[in-house]
Design a protein around this motif. Structure first.
Motif, mmCIF file in Angstrom:
data_model
loop_
_atom_site.group_PDB
_atom_site.id
_atom_site.type_symbol
_atom_site.label_atom_id
_atom_site.label_comp_id
_atom_site.label_asym_id
_atom_site.label_seq_id
_atom_site.Cartn_x
_atom_site.Cartn_y
_atom_site.Cartn_z
ATOM 1 N N SER A 21 -87.341 -11.789 5.942
ATOM 2 C CA SER A 21 -87.424 -10.748 6.978
ATOM 3 C C SER A 21 -88.237 -11.239 8.171
ATOM 4 O O SER A 21 -87.943 -10.918 9.320
ATOM 5 C CB SER A 21 -88.064 -9.479 6.405
ATOM 6 N N ARG A 22 -89.281 -12.033 7.894
ATOM 7 C CA ARG A 22 -90.102 -12.556 8.976
ATOM 8 C C ARG A 22 -89.279 -13.494 9.860
ATOM 9 O O ARG A 22 -89.334 -13.413 11.088
ATOM 10 C CB ARG A 22 -91.317 -13.290 8.402
ATOM 11 N N HIS A 23 -88.484 -14.361 9.244
ATOM 12 C CA HIS A 23 -87.658 -15.276 10.027
ATOM 13 C C HIS A 23 -86.597 -14.507 10.821
ATOM 14 O O HIS A 23 -86.264 -14.896 11.946
ATOM 15 C CB HIS A 23 -87.008 -16.317 9.112
ATOM 16 N N ASN A 24 -86.055 -13.431 10.243
ATOM 17 C CA ASN A 24 -85.104 -12.595 10.985
ATOM 18 C C ASN A 24 -85.781 -11.980 12.215
ATOM 19 O O ASN A 24 -85.182 -11.893 13.289
ATOM 20 C CB ASN A 24 -84.552 -11.479 10.086
ATOM 21 N N MET A 25 -87.027 -11.554 12.037
ATOM 22 C CA MET A 25 -87.763 -10.968 13.156
ATOM 23 C C MET A 25 -88.012 -12.010 14.248
ATOM 24 O O MET A 25 -87.939 -11.720 15.445
ATOM 25 C CB MET A 25 -89.085 -10.381 12.660
ATOM 26 N N TRP A 26 -88.303 -13.246 13.840
ATOM 27 C CA TRP A 26 -88.494 -14.320 14.821
ATOM 28 C C TRP A 26 -87.247 -14.499 15.670
ATOM 29 O O TRP A 26 -87.332 -14.695 16.883
ATOM 30 C CB TRP A 26 -88.830 -15.636 14.120
ATOM 31 N N GLN A 27 -86.080 -14.441 15.021
ATOM 32 C CA GLN A 27 -84.832 -14.613 15.762
ATOM 33 C C GLN A 27 -84.634 -13.480 16.758
ATOM 34 O O GLN A 27 -84.186 -13.702 17.895
ATOM 35 C CB GLN A 27 -83.645 -14.676 14.793
ATOM 36 N N ILE A 28 -84.997 -12.272 16.369
ATOM 37 C CA ILE A 28 -84.903 -11.125 17.279
ATOM 38 C C ILE A 28 -85.791 -11.354 18.497
ATOM 39 O O ILE A 28 -85.394 -11.112 19.645
ATOM 40 C CB ILE A 28 -85.299 -9.829 16.548
ATOM 41 N N ILE A 29 -87.010 -11.838 18.260
ATOM 42 C CA ILE A 29 -87.948 -12.075 19.365
ATOM 43 C C ILE A 29 -87.409 -13.149 20.302
ATOM 44 O O ILE A 29 -87.472 -13.020 21.531
ATOM 45 C CB ILE A 29 -89.337 -12.456 18.809
#
Length: 330
Positions: free
Chosen positions: A181-189
């Motif tokens: 989930s953290r890596h998914n959030m990084w991609q969103i950012i």
């Protein structure tokens, strides 16, 4: 980092700038005169141990609380003189989700659209677009309390984007999320910044800042202890070196003589040369080897990582978190 520029060739104003920001609660000084300059369309990470003042800085810059001293401009608006102008230009996602778990994801989005005074049809269009963008269409009709942590954070940021802000404050947005989930959030950012949004990020995850931020500031005891790119910060800490390994003992001995001040490992036929990891220093080592007609079998550059930087600047590496074990070579 180069100054961002408008199409007419003139420097564009900073998305966020501050001079001498101060805040105290009683006799406890939380911010002790910090300066910030964040160009538009970049990711700025504010790092520091718990209690360093990160959230206080976000609250001041997003008009949630007032500073005791100093000046700041956000999106071209003076923080004190035009707080409404600041609020109209920014979005804020705090450490704790603003999602209402008792209503559906879609209803949360429509509520935000109403708060932004969007017409009903426009609000539904914006909500639908953002739910699709954040991969929440299948869950849109379900109560938000049934969402996973990562889904709630995605919904939280989607709600923040309803007003189309150009500057987003993300206060520890991935705390408590699993690595995926953290890596998914990084991609969103990253996608937000590609779209021209400026992101002001606070985090305790070292890898997060290393991965995302154009510039990083380390906040400790209410002051900026250091600021720069991740690589610039790593060079502040001694311990960087170039390691050369040889398979030929005679080449190893020749290199030892040619390079001078080195640390020897006679068993491994390896030499360690102090270096800040810069291209200039690496070229110097290679030029000296070439001049002596020596070729190493293996060359690795070792630089201090952000763990080392924080230990040096804050005195407590344990106060910050890293997702992965430290690597020997960067």
């Amino acid at each position: 980092m180069p100054t961002s520029r408008r199409g007419d060739g003139h420097p564009s104003p900073a998305a966020v700038s501050a001079v001498g920001l101060r805040k105290a609660y009683g006799d406890k000084t939380v911010l002790d005169g910090i300066d910030l300059h964040i160009p538009s369309g970049t990711v700025f990470a504010l790092l520091g141990p718990n209690g360093a003042g990160k959230t206080t800085a976000v609250k001041i810059l997003s008009t949630l609380i007032s500073a005791d001293g100093g000046q700041a401009r956000v999106a071209g608006h003076d923080l004190a003189a035009s707080p409404d102008g600041v609020r109209a230009a920014i979005g804020v996602t705090g450490q704790f989700s603003a999602v209402d778990g008792l209503i559906t994801g879609e209803e949360n989005m429509l509520l935000m659209a109403d708060l932004h005074h969007l017409p009903k049809r426009e609000g539904r269009r914006v909500a639908a677009d953002l739910l699709e963008r954040f991969d929440l269409v299948d869950a849109a009709k379900k109560p938000a309390q049934s969402y996973s942590g990562g889904m709630k954070r995605r919904l939280d940021i989607a709600m923040t984007l309803v007003g189309n802000p150009r500057i987003i404050f993300l206060d520890e947005p991935t705390t408590g999320l699993d690595p995926r989930s953290r890596h998914n959030m990084w991609q969103i950012i990253r996608e937000l910044v590609t779209g021209g949004v400026t992101v002001f990020l606070t985090t305790q995850y070292l890898e997060e800042a290393d991965q995302l931020a154009d510039r990083i500031a380390v906040l400790n005891d209410g002051r900026i202890a250091a600021e720069g790119t991740a690589d610039e910060l790593k060079r502040l800490v001694p311990g960087g070196h170039v390691r050369l390994r040889f398979s030929d003992p005679s080449a190893y001995r020749s290199a030892t003589s040619a390079l001078g001040a080195v640390t020897r490992d006679d068993e491994a036929l390896a030499l360690q040369i102090p270096s800040d990891g810069s291209q200039r220093e690496l070229r110097s080592v290679l030029d000296r080897l070439d001049s002596a007609g020596i070729e190493a079998d293996e060359l690795t550059v070792h630089t201090p990582d952000l763990d080392d930087v924080f230990f040096a600047l804050t005195g407590s590496a344990a106060a910050l978190r890293s997702d992965q074990p430290k690597e020997d070579a960067r």
